[in-house]
Design an enzyme around this catalytic site. Structure first.
Site, PDB file in Angstrom:
ATOM      1  N   GLY A 160       0.737  -1.165  -0.027  1.00 38.52           N
ATOM      2  CA  GLY A 160       0.060  -0.052  -0.032  1.00 38.52           C
ATOM      3  C   GLY A 160       0.734   1.471   0.009  1.00 38.52           C
ATOM      4  O   GLY A 160       0.644   2.327   0.597  1.00 38.52           O
ATOM      5  N   LEU A 161       2.037   1.057  -0.663  1.00 42.10           N
ATOM      6  CA  LEU A 161       2.863   2.502  -0.614  1.00 42.10           C
ATOM      7  C   LEU A 161       3.091   2.968   0.692  1.00 42.10           C
ATOM      8  O   LEU A 161       2.990   4.302   0.573  1.00 42.10           O
ATOM      9  CB  LEU A 161       2.441   3.231  -1.736  1.00 42.10           C
TER      10      LEU A 161
ATOM     11  N   CYS B 113       1.835   1.043  -9.697  1.00 43.53           N
ATOM     12  CA  CYS B 113       1.473   0.349  -8.350  1.00 43.53           C
ATOM     13  C   CYS B 113       0.049  -0.354  -8.772  1.00 43.53           C
ATOM     14  O   CYS B 113      -0.953   0.591  -8.841  1.00 43.53           O
ATOM     15  CB  CYS B 113       1.496   1.188  -7.336  1.00 43.53           C
TER      16      CYS B 113
ATOM     17  N   ILE C  84       9.918  -4.685 -15.090  1.00 45.12           N
ATOM     18  CA  ILE C  84       8.466  -4.636 -15.096  1.00 45.12           C
ATOM     19  C   ILE C  84       8.137  -4.492 -13.301  1.00 45.12           C
ATOM     20  O   ILE C  84       8.964  -4.943 -12.466  1.00 45.12           O
ATOM     21  CB  ILE C  84       7.720  -6.010 -15.514  1.00 45.12           C
TER      22      ILE C  84
ATOM     23  N   GLY D 105       8.958 -12.482  -8.235  1.00 42.54           N
ATOM     24  CA  GLY D 105       9.809 -13.462  -7.939  1.00 42.54           C
ATOM     25  C   GLY D 105      10.007 -14.284  -9.321  1.00 42.54           C
ATOM     26  O   GLY D 105       9.561 -13.985 -10.232  1.00 42.54           O
TER      27      GLY D 105
ATOM     28  N   GLY E 193      12.328  -8.475 -12.998  1.00 45.00           N
ATOM     29  CA  GLY E 193      11.284  -9.364 -13.031  1.00 45.00           C
ATOM     30  C   GLY E 193      11.741 -10.685 -12.525  1.00 45.00           C
ATOM     31  O   GLY E 193      11.909 -11.325 -13.329  1.00 45.00           O
ATOM     32  N   GLY E 194      11.821 -11.180 -11.288  1.00 45.78           N
ATOM     33  CA  GLY E 194      12.221 -12.353 -10.969  1.00 45.78           C
ATOM     34  C   GLY E 194      13.810 -12.892 -11.169  1.00 45.78           C
ATOM     35  O   GLY E 194      14.209 -14.061 -11.178  1.00 45.78           O
TER      36      GLY E 194
ATOM     37  N   GLY F  47      14.804  -7.487  -7.027  1.00 42.38           N
ATOM     38  CA  GLY F  47      13.909  -7.250  -5.959  1.00 42.38           C
ATOM     39  C   GLY F  47      13.464  -8.535  -5.160  1.00 42.38           C
ATOM     40  O   GLY F  47      14.535  -8.754  -4.183  1.00 42.38           O
TER      41      GLY F  47
HETATM   42  C1  DHB Z   1       3.081  -1.858  -4.002  1.00 45.33           C
HETATM   43  C2  DHB Z   1       3.684  -1.241  -4.835  1.00 45.33           C
HETATM   44  C3  DHB Z   1       4.013  -1.465  -6.258  1.00 45.33           C
HETATM   45  O1  DHB Z   1       4.611  -0.752  -7.082  1.00 45.33           O
HETATM   46  C4  DHB Z   1       3.811  -2.919  -6.509  1.00 45.33           C
HETATM   47  O2  DHB Z   1       4.249  -3.473  -7.777  1.00 45.33           O
HETATM   48  C5  DHB Z   1       3.347  -3.928  -5.505  1.00 45.33           C
HETATM   49  C6  DHB Z   1       3.047  -3.467  -4.477  1.00 45.33           C
HETATM   50  C7  DHB Z   1       2.374  -1.561  -2.787  1.00 45.33           C
HETATM   51  O3  DHB Z   1       3.155  -0.671  -2.260  1.00 45.33           O
HETATM   52  O4  DHB Z   1       1.659  -2.094  -2.259  1.00 45.33           O
END
Ligand code: DHB
Length: 313
Positions: A80-81, A137, A200, A227, A253-254, A275
């Protein structure tokens, strides 16, 4: 006389992206670490560049726990950022710029074009090496009720607004794979003046249900999928974007191993976003991936990443 055998030279992993030099192509993706100290440590542990958590104007508490859940081939998350808001984020960014060993990419997020512009104006005053616009997001309702990067015109509008105020700081757009034609979005942001693309973001949203409690495992029920499970989609997206635009790509991306990194560079990435692999392999993942890349490059006789970039086309 003893014959001197020529030692194979150490492959060069350095890259230049949007005019910024990176010692190696690994980039800590946004949202993996929250605290500035953890980001600084990632730079000390070998990350070629680090990306901050996406910052919004106001403080965001984030979604209910749990915010991240593992499954066999990856993770789903819905944070949720969560972030401390613009004022505190500026202070944190100053600290990171002072102490990071590698370039700092400041990521921003808004649900209105005008807020993206305000954030860009304020954050670029602190002079991050690069500004990233999180247009993708999946977990937050925005001005258009869906991520900006699902619409070419809206993505371009945000980039244009930001480029008016971003001074000399290069601007990259973070794109979502959750579209029918990622080339169209890539062309639109390039046309609007973006200096690079990051891709991505997570796939989905997805969901995981606990069959004993009969309930979704994430606090927010749905979340972005990341992942190893999503790697083939990431490779295809980078391959498509590379065909569509001339600006450089941070591709991820993974990506979990050095061989994965080589694969996405062959698809067309200049830098490699890391990530979920931080959760899977721990904090030394950056230097380990670099070592693995060098092993492959030495074996195949490559001296620099230029020889590999886009080679799959
Ligand atoms: C959130 C933000 C993102 O950009 C994403 O790809 C997944 C989750 C977040 O903060 O919920």
């Amino acid at each position: 006389m003893v014959k001197k055998t020529k030692k194979p030279s150490n492959p060069d992993l350095s890259i230049k992206l949007c005019g910024v030099m990176f010692e190696n192509p690994t980039v800590l993706f946004s949202g993996i670490y929250e605290s500035p100290q953890d980001l600084i440590n990632a730079s000390k542990n070998g990350a070629g560049a680090i990306t901050t958590k996406s910052v919004s104007i106001g403080l965001r508490e984030g979604h209910p726990q749990p915010r991240i859940v593992k499954f066999d081939h990856g993770f789903i998350n819905s944070v949720g950022l969560k972030n401390p808001g613009l004022e505190k984020a500026k202070e944190e960014l100053k600290k990171m710029l002072l102490e990071s060993k590698s370039p700092v990419i400041a990521s921003i997020f808004a649900d209105k074009t005008s807020d993206f512009q305000k954030l860009a104006k304020e954050i670029t005053e602190v002079k991050p090496h690069i500004l990233e616009l999180n247009l993708s997001c999946p977990n937050v309702e925005g001005e258009f009720g869906r991520p900006f990067a699902t619409d070419a015109k809206i993505s371009a509008k945000v980039v244009r607004a930001v480029k008016k105020v971003s001074k000399k700081v290069p601007v990259i757009a973070k794109l979502t794979p959750n579209v029918l034609d990622i080339k169209e979005i890539a062309r639109a942001v390039e046309g609007a003046g973006a200096d690079g693309i990051s891709a991505i973001n997570t796939i989905g949203p997805g969901m995981i249900i606990d069959i004993k409690t009969k309930k979704a495992k994430l606090g927010n029920k749905r979340g972005g999928v990341s992942g190893p499970a999503i790697k083939p989609v990431a490779i295809r997206c980078i391959f498509d974007i590379y065909e569509a635009v001339k600006i450089p790509i941070i591709g991820g991306g993974g990506i979990t191993t050095g061989e994965d990194a080589i694969e996405i560079i062959m698809a067309g990435a200049t830098a490699v976003g890391i990530g979920s692999a931080v959760y899977l392999r721990g904090r030394n993942v950056f230097s380990e991936i670099c070592k693995e890349m060098k092993v492959f490059m030495k074996k195949e006789g490559y001296k620099s990443l230029k020889e590999i970039r886009g080679a799959a086309h």
